[in-house]
Design an enzyme around this catalytic site. Structure first.
Site, PDB file in Angstrom:
ATOM      1  N   ASP A  86     -10.267  -3.261  -4.393  1.00  0.00           N
ATOM      2  CA  ASP A  86      -9.330  -2.440  -3.904  1.00  0.00           C
ATOM      3  C   ASP A  86      -9.544  -1.186  -4.720  1.00  0.00           C
ATOM      4  OD1 ASP A  86      -7.298  -1.044  -2.826  1.00  0.00           O
ATOM      5  OD2 ASP A  86      -5.814  -2.738  -3.188  1.00  0.00           O
TER       6      ASP A  86
ATOM      7  N   HIS B 154      -8.190  -5.319  -0.410  1.00  0.00           N
ATOM      8  CA  HIS B 154      -7.043  -4.668  -0.261  1.00  0.00           C
ATOM      9  C   HIS B 154      -6.853  -5.239   1.550  1.00  0.00           C
ATOM     10  CE1 HIS B 154      -4.271  -1.048  -0.140  1.00  0.00           C
ATOM     11  NE2 HIS B 154      -4.503  -0.920   1.083  1.00  0.00           N
TER      12      HIS B 154
ATOM     13  N   SER C 119       0.739  -1.079   0.151  1.00  0.00           N
ATOM     14  CA  SER C 119       0.114  -0.069  -0.160  1.00  0.00           C
ATOM     15  C   SER C 119       0.940   1.208   0.017  1.00  0.00           C
ATOM     16  CB  SER C 119      -1.072  -0.059   1.152  1.00  0.00           C
ATOM     17  OG  SER C 119      -2.020   0.805   1.005  1.00  0.00           O
TER      18      SER C 119
END
Length: 374
Positions: free
Chosen positions: A314, A344, A219
């Site tokens: 996501d 995610h 991320s």
């Protein structure tokens, strides 16, 4: 909070390590379409899938999401940063789910785990070193967690480095970094680059092979890992042999197909990403910085080969796809592996989600392959 999303790390980085393992559940109504910079965006051309019904989580992923909802977290975008850091995370949900199933909740065993601090751009940086079974010198990986540059820590993202150490046979140095809003962009980027330089200088002391060093990030951490590969080229540092970027923040476009399709997704959604941006940057225009909007860069030639791991459900999926396209256009070898039916933060959930275990093994295999290349 294995989660505090995010990373997940600035908005493009994974608003996660990211962005995000401290994600919340409650659905929020997405704000009007906007770029990260906050300016109205021209209508974007969306693929049919972008306007379709959002994809559904598979049974294992849904079980984690249901457990996360039971933990009663509040929507991060309604909280202060301090409050957000205390919210239940996807990692907490995995642990609770395993408990409910009568399965062990002990962390995946690694031969040796050691907490230390190293010098950083703004003071000491906490790191955690995971050394797997085997004889050295071993390859070394700098791992950067998510959390949108605001939330999460080494404990939140403990499962991923454990899995990577065993899957790759490499020493994993998991690094923390200064977080916003106390330390705004680019503080986290400065700290993670300092951590990479420390690994270069100290790999041998860790029992590692100083010629075989890679970077991995989730991320926001994926964003910073990618920036390290670029900085290594530009500053004439030893280049990482490979970069593994797990749903990285790589753009500042919140009108992308995946943002539209997953505007209300869990555990990461568009309102949360906007919240991360608000707290990470002095102003929204900063998200156009090339360290955030990496996919828009035209100077990516010569950076390390990349493996990009994406989740179907996501908002950041399109970021990773755009980054892969930009790398390939620059002549950089980029492999994309997308996992359907997961969200995610799924990476690191191997104890409860089979596709997460597959992704961890795939990342480890890609690293092994890179380390074996002369």
């Amino acid at each position: 909070m294995r989660h505090a999303i995010l990373t997940v790390g600035v908005l493009a980085a994974a608003l996660a390590t990211a962005c995000h393992r401290n994600d919340n559940d409650a659905a929020s109504t997405p704000p009007a379409s906007s770029t990260m910079a906050g300016a109205p965006a021209a209508p974007s051309t969306m693929s049919p899938a972008a306007n379709a019904t959002p994809p559904k989580a598979d049974a294992q992923m849904q079980a984690v999401l249901d457990q996360l909802a039971k933990l009663g977290g509040k929507p991060i975008e309604t909280l202060t940063p301090d409050e957000a850091r205390m919210q239940p995370s996807p990692a907490d949900a995995v642990k609770a789910l395993l408990e409910s199933q009568g399965k062990p909740t002990t962390p995946e065993p690694v031969a040796k785990v050691e907490d230390r601090t190293i010098p950083g751009a703004g003071g000491p940086i906490p790191i955690r070193i995971y050394t797997p079974e085997g004889k050295g010198p071993m390859p070394v990986v700098l791992y950067i967690h998510g959390g949108g540059w605001v939330i999460a820590n080494l404990d939140t993202y403990d499962a991923s480095p454990r899995a990577l150490a065993n899957a790759s046979g490499a020493i994993i140095v998991s690094t923390h970094y200064r977080q916003a809003p106390e330390h705004k962009f680019p503080a986290a980027h400065e700290d993670t680059l300092a951590a990479y330089k420390w690994v270069l200088a100290n790999a041998a002391k860790l029992g590692g092979d100083a010629k075989k060093i890679a970077v991995v990030g989730e991320s926001a951490g994926g964003n910073m890992a990618a920036d390290i590969a670029i900085a290594a080229r530009d500053q004439k540092l030893q280049a990482p042999v490979h970069q593994v970027l797990v749903y990285p923040v790589a753009n500042n476009d919140m009108n992308s197909p995946s943002y539209v399709q997953n505007a209300n997704a869990k555990p990461l959604n568009k309102p949360m990403m906007e919240w991360f941006v608000k707290h990470t940057f002095d102003n929204a225009d900063q998200t156009a910085d090339p360290r955030i909007a990496i996919a828009k860069r035209k100077d990516l030639a010569g950076v390390a080969p990349a493996t990009i791991i994406l989740a179907e459900i996501d908002p950041l999926r399109s970021d990773g796809e755009a980054l892969a396209d930009a790398l390939k256009a620059a002549g950089v070898d980029a492999t994309v592996q997308k996992y359907d039916g997961v969200t995610h933060e799924f990476f690191g959930m191997g104890a409860a989600v089979d596709k997460a275990k597959d992704a961890e093994k795939f990342a480890g295999a890609q690293l092994k392959k890179a380390f074996a290349t002369p």
